[in-house]
Design an enzyme around this catalytic site. Structure first.
Site, PDB file in Angstrom:
ATOM      1  CB  CYS A 169      50.582   9.367 -48.184  1.00 26.73           C
ATOM      2  SG  CYS A 169      50.858   8.011 -48.060  1.00 26.73           S
ATOM      3  CG  HIS A 220      55.185   7.833 -47.968  1.00 23.75           C
ATOM      4  ND1 HIS A 220      54.213   8.229 -47.584  1.00 23.75           N
ATOM      5  CD2 HIS A 220      55.975   9.376 -48.665  1.00 23.75           C
ATOM      6  CE1 HIS A 220      54.267   9.642 -47.487  1.00 23.75           C
ATOM      7  NE2 HIS A 220      55.601  10.270 -48.816  1.00 23.75           N
ATOM      8  CG  ASP A 273      55.463  13.648 -49.830  1.00 20.12           C
ATOM      9  OD1 ASP A 273      54.646  13.857 -50.113  1.00 20.12           O
ATOM     10  OD2 ASP A 273      56.026  12.118 -49.420  1.00 20.12           O
TER      11      ASP A 273
END
Length: 282
Positions: free
Chosen positions: A69, A108, A138
């Site tokens: 991520c 994250h 995302d």
């Protein structure tokens, strides 16, 4: 530092217009998720992934690699900023698999994106960001219920697209900042994916979170974890277990035996040329 946009677009197989519109954002996000796999190979071999844009370009764009991520969303944020979007970085807490009441660290990274000039928002509602629509983006979650398109940051608004359903809800918090929760829908059920607050995360905080994920002895990313979203379905490698999920929901599970089989799998099906030393289990 800037990203070579021509090389980046070639990497993800994208040739659309470069005006910073909602359509461009939608198209780019989908192409990025399909084009660059999720993987944590550097962590498994004992390296903390660099978040420097030059290093990310060398690895995710010029190299046959992916990232997790922090890498994926840092690269995508850099691309979007060059195109003229407003980008705010948020650190979040992954809630998938969390016990009731469990508070996980902010490990994250997600993005709040403003489209210049505003754009349509299905269902209406109050727009944040000084007249510009803000969307949650995302490209670094990787799973079968991850976002494939920008999600308007309007609480309760359900967005369906590309076979997936998502919404954002806002929780009352003990502190001053409300907690936003991204949820994925299946039938009548909603699964919490990640929570975050709207305080912008500066680079040092993102760097510390990246270092924690890569080095903490109990980090889930100390074992091999690779995912690839494809037009025809989804691939997920967790240690030695390979799971194939077809578009119709059919799931098949296989076992990967040995370093040679692992390397062949990574190259042939995930599009990854791994560095030396990668094994099915750490």
């Amino acid at each position: 530092m800037s990203v070579d946009l021509d090389k980046y677009f070639a990497r993800i197989g994208w040739d659309g217009g470069r005006a910073p519109t909602l359509d461009t954002l939608r198209s780019l996000q989908h192409a990025h998720v399909l084009g660059i796999p999720f993987e944590n190979i550097d962590v498994v071999v004992g390296t903390v992934p660099s978040l420097d844009l030059a290093d990310l370009e060398a690895k995710l764009v010029a190299g046959s690699r992916g990232g997790y991520c922090f890498e994926q969303n840092t690269l995508f944020a850099g691309v979007l900023e060059q195109l003229g979007y407003g980008v705010t970085r948020y650190t979040g807490r992954v809630r998938v698999g969390a016990r009731p009441g469990e508070i996980r660290p902010r490990t994250h990274l997600v993005l709040g994106i403003e489209v210049p000039g505003g754009s349509e928002v299905p269902g209406g509602g109050e727009v944040q960001g000084g007249g510009e629509v803000r969307y949650l983006v995302d490209v670094g979650f990787g799973s079968t219920d991850a976002l494939l398109e920008p999600l308007p940051m309007l609480p309760g608004l359900v967005r369906e697209g590309r076979g997936r359903r998502h919404r954002l809800v806002v929780e009352d918090a003990d502190g001053p900042a409300p907690v936003w929760v991204l949820q994925a829908g299946s039938g009548d059920a909603w699964t919490e994916l990640v929570s975050f607050t709207l305080d912008a995360a500066p680079p040092p905080d993102i760097g510390v979170a990246n270092w924690h994920v890569a080095t903490h002895p109990r980090s889930p990313f100390r074992r091999l974890f690779v995912q690839r979203t494809r037009v025809d379905g989804h691939l997920s490698l967790d240690g030695t277990t390979l799971t194939r999920t077809a578009r119709d929901g059919t799931v098949t599970v296989e076992r990967v035996d040995g370093p040679e089989a692992l390397r062949d799998l990574l190259e042939a099906e995930f599009g990854i040329t791994p560095p030396p030393g990668v094994r099915p289990e750490r």
